[in-house]
Write a protein that holds these residues in place. Structure first.
Motif, PDB file in Angstrom:
ATOM      1  N   ASN A  88       0.992  -1.046   0.031  1.00  0.00           N
ATOM      2  CA  ASN A  88      -0.173   0.025  -0.095  1.00  0.00           C
ATOM      3  C   ASN A  88       0.852   1.310   0.187  1.00  0.00           C
ATOM      4  OD1 ASN A  88       0.787  -0.036   2.766  1.00  0.00           O
ATOM      5  ND2 ASN A  88      -1.020   0.557   3.529  1.00  0.00           N
ATOM      6  N   LYS A  89       2.107   1.186   0.195  1.00  0.00           N
ATOM      7  CA  LYS A  89       3.000   2.406  -0.102  1.00  0.00           C
ATOM      8  C   LYS A  89       3.237   2.640  -1.338  1.00  0.00           C
ATOM      9  CE  LYS A  89       5.043   1.713   4.641  1.00  0.00           C
ATOM     10  NZ  LYS A  89       4.228   0.635   5.227  1.00  0.00           N
ATOM     11  N   THR A  90       3.351   1.708  -2.219  1.00  0.00           N
ATOM     12  CA  THR A  90       3.563   1.978  -3.685  1.00  0.00           C
ATOM     13  C   THR A  90       2.443   1.463  -4.516  1.00  0.00           C
ATOM     14  OG1 THR A  90       4.585  -0.310  -3.840  1.00  0.00           O
ATOM     15  CG2 THR A  90       6.164   1.557  -3.144  1.00  0.00           C
ATOM     16  N   MET A  91       1.577   0.667  -4.230  1.00  0.00           N
ATOM     17  CA  MET A  91       0.370  -0.107  -5.040  1.00  0.00           C
ATOM     18  C   MET A  91       1.095  -1.015  -5.906  1.00  0.00           C
ATOM     19  SD  MET A  91      -1.915   1.506  -3.423  1.00  0.00           S
ATOM     20  CE  MET A  91      -3.138   0.801  -4.295  1.00  0.00           C
ATOM     21  N   GLU A  92       2.533  -1.568  -5.739  1.00  0.00           N
ATOM     22  CA  GLU A  92       2.845  -2.478  -6.633  1.00  0.00           C
ATOM     23  C   GLU A  92       2.557  -3.890  -5.920  1.00  0.00           C
ATOM     24  OE1 GLU A  92       7.396  -3.788  -8.199  1.00  0.00           O
ATOM     25  OE2 GLU A  92       7.294  -2.752  -6.317  1.00  0.00           O
ATOM     26  N   SER A  93       2.357  -4.867  -6.716  1.00  0.00           N
ATOM     27  CA  SER A  93       2.046  -5.962  -6.514  1.00  0.00           C
ATOM     28  C   SER A  93       3.212  -6.814  -5.565  1.00  0.00           C
ATOM     29  CB  SER A  93       1.784  -7.183  -7.898  1.00  0.00           C
ATOM     30  OG  SER A  93       1.845  -8.479  -7.615  1.00  0.00           O
ATOM     31  N   ARG A  94       2.889  -7.601  -4.731  1.00  0.00           N
ATOM     32  CA  ARG A  94       3.842  -8.298  -3.918  1.00  0.00           C
ATOM     33  C   ARG A  94       4.199  -9.698  -4.726  1.00  0.00           C
ATOM     34  NH1 ARG A  94       4.425  -6.290   1.240  1.00  0.00           N
ATOM     35  NH2 ARG A  94       2.399  -4.811   2.060  1.00  0.00           N
ATOM     36  N   LEU A  95       3.387  -9.870  -6.085  1.00  0.00           N
ATOM     37  CA  LEU A  95       3.664 -11.223  -6.404  1.00  0.00           C
ATOM     38  C   LEU A  95       4.529 -10.978  -7.831  1.00  0.00           C
ATOM     39  CD1 LEU A  95       0.171 -12.822  -6.016  1.00  0.00           C
ATOM     40  CD2 LEU A  95       2.170 -12.948  -4.449  1.00  0.00           C
ATOM     41  N   VAL A  96       4.180  -9.884  -8.220  1.00  0.00           N
ATOM     42  CA  VAL A  96       4.883  -9.407  -9.835  1.00  0.00           C
ATOM     43  C   VAL A  96       5.292  -8.116  -9.625  1.00  0.00           C
ATOM     44  CG1 VAL A  96       4.503  -9.371 -12.165  1.00  0.00           C
ATOM     45  CG2 VAL A  96       3.356 -10.985 -10.742  1.00  0.00           C
ATOM     46  N   GLN A  97       6.604  -8.241  -9.843  1.00  0.00           N
ATOM     47  CA  GLN A  97       7.411  -6.956  -9.698  1.00  0.00           C
ATOM     48  C   GLN A  97       7.075  -6.244 -11.167  1.00  0.00           C
ATOM     49  OE1 GLN A  97      11.707  -7.331  -9.321  1.00  0.00           O
ATOM     50  NE2 GLN A  97      11.849  -4.972  -9.022  1.00  0.00           N
ATOM     51  N   GLY A  98       6.776  -4.815 -10.675  1.00  0.00           N
ATOM     52  CA  GLY A  98       6.522  -4.035 -11.700  1.00  0.00           C
ATOM     53  C   GLY A  98       5.103  -3.850 -12.288  1.00  0.00           C
ATOM     54  N   LEU A  99       4.262  -4.605 -11.698  1.00  0.00           N
ATOM     55  CA  LEU A  99       2.737  -4.695 -11.790  1.00  0.00           C
ATOM     56  C   LEU A  99       1.942  -3.955 -10.664  1.00  0.00           C
ATOM     57  CD1 LEU A  99       0.117  -5.643 -13.442  1.00  0.00           C
ATOM     58  CD2 LEU A  99       0.365  -7.774 -11.772  1.00  0.00           C
ATOM     59  N   TYR A 100       1.236  -2.919 -11.030  1.00  0.00           N
ATOM     60  CA  TYR A 100       0.680  -2.001 -10.153  1.00  0.00           C
ATOM     61  C   TYR A 100      -0.777  -1.945 -10.206  1.00  0.00           C
ATOM     62  CZ  TYR A 100       5.242  -0.384  -9.489  1.00  0.00           C
ATOM     63  OH  TYR A 100       6.874  -0.043  -9.285  1.00  0.00           O
ATOM     64  N   PHE A 101      -1.522  -1.855  -9.245  1.00  0.00           N
ATOM     65  CA  PHE A 101      -3.031  -1.768  -9.081  1.00  0.00           C
ATOM     66  C   PHE A 101      -3.509  -0.256  -8.561  1.00  0.00           C
ATOM     67  CE2 PHE A 101      -1.944  -6.272  -9.012  1.00  0.00           C
ATOM     68  CZ  PHE A 101      -2.876  -6.650  -9.756  1.00  0.00           C
ATOM     69  N   ALA A 102      -4.692   0.167  -9.050  1.00  0.00           N
ATOM     70  CA  ALA A 102      -5.135   1.353  -8.405  1.00  0.00           C
ATOM     71  C   ALA A 102      -6.625   1.268  -8.732  1.00  0.00           C
ATOM     72  CB  ALA A 102      -4.638   2.596  -8.853  1.00  0.00           C
ATOM     73  N   GLY A 103      -7.421   2.018  -7.776  1.00  0.00           N
ATOM     74  CA  GLY A 103      -8.821   2.185  -7.983  1.00  0.00           C
ATOM     75  C   GLY A 103      -9.826   1.041  -7.442  1.00  0.00           C
ATOM     76  N   GLU A 104     -10.724   0.942  -8.259  1.00  0.00           N
ATOM     77  CA  GLU A 104     -11.952  -0.022  -8.035  1.00  0.00           C
ATOM     78  C   GLU A 104     -11.762  -1.270  -8.311  1.00  0.00           C
ATOM     79  OE1 GLU A 104     -16.881  -0.022  -8.932  1.00  0.00           O
ATOM     80  OE2 GLU A 104     -15.563   1.530  -9.881  1.00  0.00           O
ATOM     81  N   ILE A 105     -10.549  -1.705  -8.978  1.00  0.00           N
ATOM     82  CA  ILE A 105     -10.208  -3.091  -9.171  1.00  0.00           C
ATOM     83  C   ILE A 105      -9.774  -3.731  -7.918  1.00  0.00           C
ATOM     84  CG2 ILE A 105      -7.938  -2.577 -10.000  1.00  0.00           C
ATOM     85  CD1 ILE A 105      -7.891  -4.872 -11.560  1.00  0.00           C
ATOM     86  N   LEU A 106      -9.487  -2.912  -6.792  1.00  0.00           N
ATOM     87  CA  LEU A 106      -9.112  -3.601  -5.515  1.00  0.00           C
ATOM     88  C   LEU A 106     -10.359  -3.692  -4.684  1.00  0.00           C
ATOM     89  CD1 LEU A 106      -5.706  -1.218  -5.448  1.00  0.00           C
ATOM     90  CD2 LEU A 106      -5.583  -3.718  -5.569  1.00  0.00           C
ATOM     91  N   ASP A 107     -10.024  -4.414  -3.664  1.00  0.00           N
ATOM     92  CA  ASP A 107     -11.157  -4.850  -2.914  1.00  0.00           C
ATOM     93  C   ASP A 107     -10.972  -3.397  -1.615  1.00  0.00           C
ATOM     94  OD1 ASP A 107     -12.966  -6.087  -0.997  1.00  0.00           O
ATOM     95  OD2 ASP A 107     -11.289  -6.912   0.088  1.00  0.00           O
ATOM     96  N   ILE A 108     -11.250  -2.295  -2.070  1.00  0.00           N
ATOM     97  CA  ILE A 108     -11.569  -1.349  -1.216  1.00  0.00           C
ATOM     98  C   ILE A 108     -12.579  -0.450  -1.973  1.00  0.00           C
ATOM     99  CG2 ILE A 108     -10.594   0.972  -0.600  1.00  0.00           C
ATOM    100  CD1 ILE A 108      -9.287  -1.178   0.922  1.00  0.00           C
ATOM    101  N   ASP A 109     -13.618  -0.189  -1.022  1.00  0.00           N
ATOM    102  CA  ASP A 109     -14.711   0.705  -1.598  1.00  0.00           C
ATOM    103  C   ASP A 109     -15.253   1.717  -0.688  1.00  0.00           C
ATOM    104  OD1 ASP A 109     -17.444  -0.796  -0.581  1.00  0.00           O
ATOM    105  OD2 ASP A 109     -15.854  -2.073  -0.717  1.00  0.00           O
ATOM    106  N   GLY A 110     -15.772   2.710  -1.097  1.00  0.00           N
ATOM    107  CA  GLY A 110     -16.170   3.954   0.002  1.00  0.00           C
ATOM    108  C   GLY A 110     -17.574   4.138   0.125  1.00  0.00           C
TER     109      GLY A 110
END
Length: 415
Positions: free
Chosen positions: A370-392
């Protein structure tokens, strides 16, 4: 192939919504060569629909209690790094003047969602971000440190870093069709089963068509068994399928989560919430005495919406709802009181993805830094927004999550 000092990092942003646009701007400002791949024929379509076309950009209160997911605290770091002040400064620099309204909701002074999209599109064009529309990414692989993105038209695109900002499944007509989950799974990520949130509820009832269109200020509670697990109040609208309105949208996330667990969920409406039970009991005694000569339904005119009265009386179990008000027994009066402060409905489900404003569930955040939004499984792969299990919650929280997570992912991918 790794980027060197003469070749900028090549970042592919998959998805051109709020998070993707922010990520592209942040990455390009850090010197990366950025290409945005958007499935639709233009970027930002969902932004235009936010806030009823006014774009509820954020909220003055960004407490973590307004965010949900299996690990909602994940949102702390991105929301802290690109917080409310930085977000507003970001948009002010782009040309957006903003204002705060009731509930801390923040809107552009123009009251036009299109103005927010216009300035973001201008900025990515000014910065030289390459935008390719009608480019659906069907697969992503990684070879020797380089990502290969396979597009639906058969072409391939290469990048050093990839940011997935494909959204969830809500409002698929605006671009979010859940395709990003398949890409994430193929890269080894777990996806927690998505379900609609900020969406209307469907109720089991025989009389909904009779009261469809009635608006009322109610308090509403979500019950699992006899346990109240959530409550919200405000203007509620009855529909021919169930119920809607801001409080219902707020509660829909809790409802959906429990329905997904197989729980039986009830919705409790408190029509008269400004009196205690004893006060309401005294009020009903006085009113029925004063209106004793009137037919019972008419005796409530001026107190309860007159279209709602016959239904309430039937729900209270009165056999003869047209008797005189003065003929109501103590037991019948008590039954009316109960309905006014504890009217229950079985919730059978929510409306579809097409009506939902946001997706709950998504890519498991325990696999993301969560400090970089980078995958812990695949280096260089990042996630942001609604695709993640976070909703408001409703009120600007989901767009703020898109801006914050997108900005952090974009800066991190370009560094």
């Amino acid at each position: 192939m790794k980027p060197n000092k003469t070749r900028p990092i090549r970042v592919a942003v998959v998805g051109g919504g709020a998070a993707g646009l922010t990520a592209a701007i942040a990455a390009r400002r850090r010197g990366a060569a950025v290409t945005m791949l958007e499935r639709m024929n233009r970027v930002g379509k969902k932004i235009l629909a936010t806030g009823n076309g006014r774009c509820n950009m954020s909220n003055l209160d960004l407490g973590i209690n307004h965010y949900h997911g299996q690990n909602a605290k994940f949102a702390y770091a991105p929301l802290g790094r690109f917080d409310f002040s930085r977000t507003m400064e970001f948009f002010e620099q782009l040309g957006i003047a903003w204002k705060a309204e009731d509930g801390g909701k923040v809107f552009p002074v123009s009251n036009q969602a299109s103005s927010v999209l216009d300035v973001m599109r201008y900025e990515i064009e000014r910065l030289g971000v390459e935008v390719i529309c009608e480019a659906e990414v069907k697969g992503i692989s990684k070879n020797d440190g380089e990502f290969i993105l396979n597009l639906g038209n058969g072409s391939r695109f290469k990048a050093n870093r990839v940011i997935l900002t494909t959204g969830g499944k809500a409002a698929p007509n605006l671009g979010s069709n859940g395709s990003g989950y398949l890409l994430a799974r193929k890269m080894g990520h777990q996806v927690l089963e998505p379900f609609p949130a900020l969406v209307q509820l469907r109720l089991a009832s025989d009389f909904l068509k009779q009261i469809s269109g009635i608006k009322f200020d109610f308090q509403a509670e979500v019950l699992v068994g006899e346990r109240s697990i959530a409550r919200a109040g405000g203007e509620i609208l009855f529909t021919d399928y169930g119920i809607s309105g801001p409080p219902i949208l707020t509660l829909s996330r809790t409802v959906g989560e429990n329905l997904q667990k197989g729980e039986q969920v009830q919705l409790k409406l408190i029509i008269i919430d400004y009196m205690t039970r004893d006060e309401l009991a005294d009020f009903l005694i006085r009113r029925l005495e004063q209106q004793a000569h009137k037919d019972l339904p008419f005796s409530f005119v001026g107190f309860i919406n007159k279209r709602l009265v016959p239904v309430l009386l039937k729900e209270a179990g009165l056999r003869d709802i047209n008797k005189k008000a003065g003929q109501v027994t103590a037991g019948e009066r008590n039954a009316i009181l109960n309905i006014l402060q504890d009217w229950r409905f079985e919730v059978t489900g929510t409306n579809s993805w097409m009506q939902a404003q946001v997706t709950a569930g998504g890519v498991d955040v325990k696999e993301i830094d969560n400090k970089t939004m980078e995958s812990r499984l695949v280096q260089g792969l990042y996630f942001a927004g609604e695709i993640l299990d976070i909703d408001g919650d409703c009120g600007g929280y989901n767009l703020q999550w898109a801006w914050s997570s997108g900005f952090v992912a974009g800066e991190s991918a370009a560094t």
